[in-house]
Structures are given as structure tokens and as C-alpha cells.
Design an enzyme around this catalytic site. Structure first.
Site: not given
Length: 231
Positions: A83, A196-197
Site C-alpha cells: 500500500t 494508491c494500489t
């Protein structure tokens, strides 16, 4: 192959992507039935999110540091925090273990600079877009980082937590993100970091007029490269 240690669950939607990507990259490199050697510690994201909102980053760091110790005890030769936002506590995680932490911002910056770009737009949680732990790390690689305005930042953040982290992908949110990206491009962004993943579940190369840099994919690819190296 070295063993990759994953600290995931933030959210598990993107952690599942990490697992898929690690195995796909390994199979591409080695062929046949090869898959990645990895261990995963998946935290309860509800607990982490409460600490984020409360600003209790030290407490969150202790949880992730304990997770790092667990994956190293299970045989991990490196650690990945799956993350972007929780790289806020990257130093606490690295200090807890004797193996390298593969920093997501570093792998992203390497991809951006290798593409010959310097000025980039950054999308992510409000923490990632507004605080220095991530933007500053990118800047140390010589990058000029642009972020959206306050209203756009609030929108990007809300979609992440209220939709993408729950596995919800809406076309109207994709359209809203595309408008935010267009604004960053008008300000001079040469590329867009999907910082942001979960954003990779919503935005791909076809949704931006400039190249996008999918941080989870880049992170996983760098981990496999390290896992297969001789060093």
C-alpha cells in the site's frame, strides 16, 4: 529464488493483485510451472483505517513492524508494504527487520525517470497526496510532483475508501478520475502516478492522455527482479 514477504490487507483487493502479479512476473521470467516464493501477512484494514483517521501513525507502525517480523520469521528475504499510504511508517518497518524493505516510492520513481519524465501528477489517498512522506520521497529522485486541488483530492480519496477498497468499480467514478487526470495534464504533468494500489482497479493506460505509472505493478515487478537476482 528469494522469498518475498508481503504486508497486505490494506486493502485485500489490491493485495490479491499483488499476489497475481508476483506469480505472473515469475512465470514470465522462468517459464513453465514456476511461481513466486512469497509469504503474506494480511492485517485487518478496519483497525488500520481507524488509526489513520485518528492520526495514530506510531500505533499503526507497530502493527506493521510486527507483521514484518512475522514474514521474516517465515523466511522472507525482503519486505513489501502493499500500500502506498502506509509507507508513512516505512522507517518503523525497516527498523524492525534485518532484510531490505523494497520501498514503493523508489520503484515508482525509477520507472518515471527511466521513461525520461520529470513532472508528474500524483493520485492517491489524501494522506499520500497531501503529506510529505511520499511526495518528498519522489522529489528526492528529482521529480516535480503535482497534486489535484482540494475538491478533487477529496473526491479521489472518497472513491478509494468508499468504493475501490470494497471492490466497487463505477463508471461514473472512472469518468471523475479521468477529469482529474486531464486537469493535472493541463498543469503540465507528463505522466500520472497511480499512487494508491487500488486505483489500478479503476484506471488503466487507456484512461489517460499521458502515460500512467501503476505502482502495485511496478512494485511487484521490482520485487521479482530482486528475488531472482544474485545479490
Amino acid at each position: 529464488m528469494k522469498t518475498i514477504g508481503l504486508i497486505g490487507g490494506m486493502s485485500w483487493e489490491s493485495s490479491a493483485e499483488y499476489y497475481r502479479l508476483l506469480n505472473e512476473f515469475t512465470r514470465e521470467r522462468l517459464g513453465g510451472l514456476h511461481s513466486a516464493r512469497c509469504v503474506l501477512y494480511s492485517v485487518d484494514f478496519a483497525e488500520i483505517e481507524e488509526l489513520q483517521v485518528a492520526g495514530e501513525w506510531d500505533a499503526a507502525g507497530k502493527i506493521l513492524a510486527d507483521a514484518a517480523r512475522s514474514v521474516v520469521a517465515a523466511g522472507a528475504d525482503m519486505v513489501l508494504i502493499c500500500t502506498n499510504t502506509m509507507h508513512k511508517v516505512a522507517d518503523a518497518v525497516q527498523d524492525a527487520v534485518p532484510v531490505p524493505l523494497v520501498h514503493l516510492a523508489d520503484t515508482t520513481a525509477a520507472a518515471v525517470t527511466s521513461a525520461g519524465m520529470r513532472r508528474i501528477g500524483l493520485l492517491g489517498t489524501a494522506f499520500t497526496m497531501e503529506q510529505d512522506f511520499y511526495r518528498g520521497r519522489l522529489a528526492r529522485h528529482g521529480l516535480d510532483v503535482l497534486v489535484p486541488g482540494p475538491e478533487e483530492r477529496a473526491l479521489v480519496h472518497r472513491v478509494i475508501y468508499e468504493e475501490l477498497c470494497l471492490g466497487v468499480v463505477r463508471e461514473e467514478s472512472r469518468a471523475a478520475y479521468r477529469a482529474v487526470i486531464d486537469g493535472l495534464v493541463r498543469e503540465g504533468a507528463e505522466g500520472i502516478v497511480l499512487g494508491c494500489t487500488e486505483i489500478e482497479l479503476l484506471i488503466g493506460p487507456d484512461h489517460s492522455p499521458v502515460p500512467v505509472f501503476p505502482t502495485a505493478r511496478l512494485h511487484a515487478e521490482a520485487a521479482v527482479e530482486l528475488a531472482l537476482s544474485d545479490s
